[in-house]
Design an enzyme around this catalytic site. Sequence first.
Site, mmCIF file in Angstrom:
data_model
loop_
_atom_site.group_PDB
_atom_site.id
_atom_site.type_symbol
_atom_site.label_atom_id
_atom_site.label_comp_id
_atom_site.label_asym_id
_atom_site.label_seq_id
_atom_site.Cartn_x
_atom_site.Cartn_y
_atom_site.Cartn_z
ATOM 1 N N SER A 9 47.589 41.489 46.757
ATOM 2 C CA SER A 9 46.759 40.288 46.830
ATOM 3 C C SER A 9 47.628 39.047 46.840
ATOM 4 C CB SER A 9 45.852 40.278 45.596
ATOM 5 O OG SER A 9 45.264 39.023 45.434
ATOM 6 N N TYR A 28 46.511 40.682 50.587
ATOM 7 C CA TYR A 28 45.324 40.131 51.238
ATOM 8 C C TYR A 28 45.101 38.711 50.772
ATOM 9 C CZ TYR A 28 43.984 45.169 50.984
ATOM 10 O OH TYR A 28 43.930 46.538 50.998
ATOM 11 N N ASN A 60 41.706 36.104 51.504
ATOM 12 C CA ASN A 60 40.329 36.252 51.000
ATOM 13 C C ASN A 60 39.474 37.076 51.971
ATOM 14 O OD1 ASN A 60 41.497 34.009 49.459
ATOM 15 N ND2 ASN A 60 39.444 33.760 48.647
ATOM 16 N N ARG A 72 36.339 25.612 38.343
ATOM 17 C CA ARG A 72 36.348 26.907 37.646
ATOM 18 C C ARG A 72 37.742 27.090 37.039
ATOM 19 N NH1 ARG A 72 34.957 32.206 41.224
ATOM 20 N NH2 ARG A 72 36.865 31.528 42.279
ATOM 21 N N TYR A 77 44.277 40.696 35.855
ATOM 22 C CA TYR A 77 44.090 41.341 37.161
ATOM 23 C C TYR A 77 45.284 41.053 38.074
ATOM 24 C CZ TYR A 77 42.713 41.851 42.020
ATOM 25 O OH TYR A 77 42.716 42.174 43.349
ATOM 26 N N LYS A 90 48.336 43.594 39.832
ATOM 27 C CA LYS A 90 48.714 43.691 41.251
ATOM 28 C C LYS A 90 50.234 43.510 41.391
ATOM 29 C CE LYS A 90 45.488 45.065 42.690
ATOM 30 N NZ LYS A 90 45.166 46.091 43.667
ATOM 31 N N THR A 128 47.150 36.785 45.090
ATOM 32 C CA THR A 128 47.217 36.365 43.689
ATOM 33 C C THR A 128 48.608 36.609 43.085
ATOM 34 O OG1 THR A 128 45.899 36.417 41.671
ATOM 35 C CG2 THR A 128 46.399 38.521 42.619
HETATM 36 P P1 NAD Z 1 35.907 47.633 45.374
HETATM 37 O O1 NAD Z 1 35.587 47.544 43.928
HETATM 38 O O2 NAD Z 1 34.800 47.471 46.349
HETATM 39 O O3 NAD Z 1 36.653 49.016 45.684
HETATM 40 C C1 NAD Z 1 37.510 49.639 44.765
HETATM 41 C C2 NAD Z 1 37.047 51.085 44.621
HETATM 42 O O4 NAD Z 1 37.921 51.749 43.718
HETATM 43 C C3 NAD Z 1 35.631 51.196 44.041
HETATM 44 O O5 NAD Z 1 34.831 51.995 44.894
HETATM 45 C C4 NAD Z 1 35.830 51.845 42.669
HETATM 46 O O6 NAD Z 1 34.758 52.709 42.333
HETATM 47 C C5 NAD Z 1 37.151 52.583 42.861
HETATM 48 N N1 NAD Z 1 37.927 52.776 41.631
HETATM 49 C C6 NAD Z 1 38.217 51.884 40.657
HETATM 50 N N2 NAD Z 1 38.952 52.455 39.700
HETATM 51 C C7 NAD Z 1 39.162 53.753 40.070
HETATM 52 C C8 NAD Z 1 39.833 54.853 39.491
HETATM 53 N N3 NAD Z 1 40.424 54.758 38.291
HETATM 54 N N4 NAD Z 1 39.850 56.021 40.157
HETATM 55 C C9 NAD Z 1 39.234 56.147 41.354
HETATM 56 N N5 NAD Z 1 38.560 55.151 41.941
HETATM 57 C C10 NAD Z 1 38.522 53.949 41.311
HETATM 58 O O7 NAD Z 1 37.053 46.561 45.666
HETATM 59 P P2 NAD Z 1 37.661 46.087 47.072
HETATM 60 O O8 NAD Z 1 37.271 44.677 47.300
HETATM 61 O O9 NAD Z 1 37.371 47.106 48.115
HETATM 62 O O10 NAD Z 1 39.197 46.084 46.699
HETATM 63 C C11 NAD Z 1 40.046 47.150 47.095
HETATM 64 C C12 NAD Z 1 41.465 46.805 46.721
HETATM 65 O O11 NAD Z 1 41.831 45.586 47.357
HETATM 66 C C13 NAD Z 1 41.699 46.602 45.230
HETATM 67 O O12 NAD Z 1 42.936 47.180 44.893
HETATM 68 C C14 NAD Z 1 41.760 45.095 45.084
HETATM 69 O O13 NAD Z 1 42.566 44.716 43.991
HETATM 70 C C15 NAD Z 1 42.396 44.686 46.406
HETATM 71 N N6 NAD Z 1 42.075 43.306 46.801
HETATM 72 C C16 NAD Z 1 40.772 42.960 47.032
HETATM 73 C C17 NAD Z 1 40.470 41.640 47.372
HETATM 74 C C18 NAD Z 1 39.043 41.215 47.613
HETATM 75 O O14 NAD Z 1 38.771 40.003 47.579
HETATM 76 N N7 NAD Z 1 38.101 42.127 47.883
HETATM 77 C C19 NAD Z 1 41.497 40.690 47.496
HETATM 78 C C20 NAD Z 1 42.807 41.090 47.275
HETATM 79 C C21 NAD Z 1 43.086 42.416 46.928
HETATM 80 N N1 UFG Z 2 33.735 29.087 44.769
HETATM 81 C C1 UFG Z 2 32.675 28.235 44.509
HETATM 82 N N2 UFG Z 2 31.521 28.767 44.032
HETATM 83 C C2 UFG Z 2 31.347 30.102 43.795
HETATM 84 C C3 UFG Z 2 32.436 30.974 44.069
HETATM 85 C C4 UFG Z 2 33.618 30.427 44.548
HETATM 86 O O1 UFG Z 2 32.791 27.032 44.705
HETATM 87 O O2 UFG Z 2 30.264 30.511 43.348
HETATM 88 C C5 UFG Z 2 34.984 28.539 45.313
HETATM 89 C C6 UFG Z 2 36.196 28.751 44.421
HETATM 90 O O3 UFG Z 2 36.304 27.718 43.465
HETATM 91 C C7 UFG Z 2 37.325 28.759 45.453
HETATM 92 C C8 UFG Z 2 36.685 29.375 46.700
HETATM 93 O O4 UFG Z 2 35.277 29.221 46.514
HETATM 94 O O5 UFG Z 2 37.711 27.443 45.771
HETATM 95 C C9 UFG Z 2 36.983 30.864 46.851
HETATM 96 O O6 UFG Z 2 36.653 31.541 45.638
HETATM 97 P P1 UFG Z 2 36.547 33.136 45.559
HETATM 98 O O7 UFG Z 2 36.107 33.459 44.166
HETATM 99 O O8 UFG Z 2 35.728 33.665 46.680
HETATM 100 O O9 UFG Z 2 38.035 33.620 45.826
HETATM 101 P P2 UFG Z 2 39.406 33.303 45.071
HETATM 102 O O10 UFG Z 2 40.292 32.605 46.037
HETATM 103 O O11 UFG Z 2 39.157 32.654 43.782
HETATM 104 O O12 UFG Z 2 39.942 34.773 44.742
HETATM 105 C C10 UFG Z 2 39.868 35.873 45.685
HETATM 106 C C11 UFG Z 2 39.688 37.164 44.904
HETATM 107 C C12 UFG Z 2 40.923 37.460 44.100
HETATM 108 C C13 UFG Z 2 42.128 37.451 45.000
HETATM 109 C C14 UFG Z 2 42.222 36.139 45.748
HETATM 110 C C15 UFG Z 2 43.367 36.144 46.733
HETATM 111 O O13 UFG Z 2 38.572 37.068 44.037
HETATM 112 O O14 UFG Z 2 40.805 38.735 43.536
HETATM 113 O O15 UFG Z 2 41.011 35.915 46.469
HETATM 114 O O16 UFG Z 2 43.343 37.297 47.481
HETATM 115 F F1 UFG Z 2 43.232 37.598 44.238
#
Ligand code: NAD
Ligand code: UFG
Length: 354
Positions: A138, A192, A194, A309, A164, A168, A140
Amino acid sequence: MSSGTKQHPGVILVTGGGGYVGSHTVVELLNANYAVVAIDNLSNCQVSNGKPESLNRVEKLTGKKVVFYEVDIRNKDELDRIFKMHKISNVIHFAALKSVGESTQIPLSYYENNVGGSNNLFQVMHDNGVKSLVYSSSATVYGIPLALPLTETHPTGQGCTNPYGKTKYFVEEIGKDLCSAYPDWKVVSLRYFNPVGAHPSGIIGEDPSGIPNNLMPYISQVAIGRRDFLRVFGSDYDTKDGTGVRDYIHITDLAIGHLKALEKISSPSFKGFQAFNLGTGRGYSVLEVLKAFEKASGRKVAYKLVDRRPGDIATCYSDANLAKTELNWVAEKDIDEMCRDTWNWQNNNPNGFS
Ligand code: NAD
Ligand code: UFG
């Protein structure tokens, strides 16, 4: 993307395959004729017939069976059984807990699941001679940006303010240490930005449980009438309109990035650990996303400007040139498509997968 009729050798193990990014990636893998085994502990999935509903729908979408096992990556014996049953060549590791806010309340669960679980998985891979990993990381890991756009050489780990984000970062470090200790290990870490949107079919998409934390699912639930208004967190940032700026990336572009990473990691010349940003390289403000969503949906999205936030940064966007030159990957879909596909999914599935 290679999408010929020939099956690729070996099996791709997808952990967290029932989740948002996992399920969209399984679609692209199956369409490109990879053999896939998906595992998930179902902790963040809607389940029907013993399987994540997302994967039942992937079967409909692709016309192919998805081999699925309910396995928790914290359980070495269960994992080992999967490696003994299938000729796994590569692992794409999505399984994790992912809520920033929750991680500050239950940090030990995050470390146990994300770090402990990954360590287990890597041990079982190693024991079974599987040494090729594509990891879900991420933006992050960069913490508070020291310079923008963020390149892969930006320091990581410093300024990761929540458990979190630290998980990562720590798992990336484990990947680097594995590659230093064992020259035949290969790790591609995909950072990744967003991820948003849904498969253009509207059959699968993001289905957050409870109140969405993230912007795009929240906006779409306001548009469909499940929530009254969006709270815009902060309107006094040093950005074009005072609201936070992020690099949103369409989920199918992101999914295809994993196939490009697999091609890269499978090439004989690839060695060691390498991180790649997956983003568009463009930032949009909260209000710009809201306007784009209103245009795509034809609905008004009510909002209120509220305080910042805690933990949020003003601006975050990628330099995605390394992925372009090294992976031959670019994000193709723009913010209008991201909003259109989110709305299409939301409109066809007002209650998500349930
Ligand atoms: P998600 O929660 O939809 O998918 C994660 C899946 O992993 C879920 O289906 C959950 O049931 C499963 N899981 C969790 N713990 C487990 C375990 N111990 N054993 C087996 N399965 C398990 O989340 P996502 O958005 O698809 O994210 C996937 C990956 O991408 C994560 O590693 C997350 O940190 C990373 N990521 C996501 C975002 C985002 O905004 N969605 C951004 C950056 C990184
Ligand atoms: N925001 C609002 N209102 C809401 C939700 C979000 O104003 O109800 C704003 C936030 O303040 C931010 C922007 O929308 O400025 C994006 O917020 P998100 O929560 O959608 O995403 P973040 O950038 O905070 O974080 C996401 C994932 C993290 C990941 C990060 C970078 O939640 O897990 O992107 O990949 F680490």
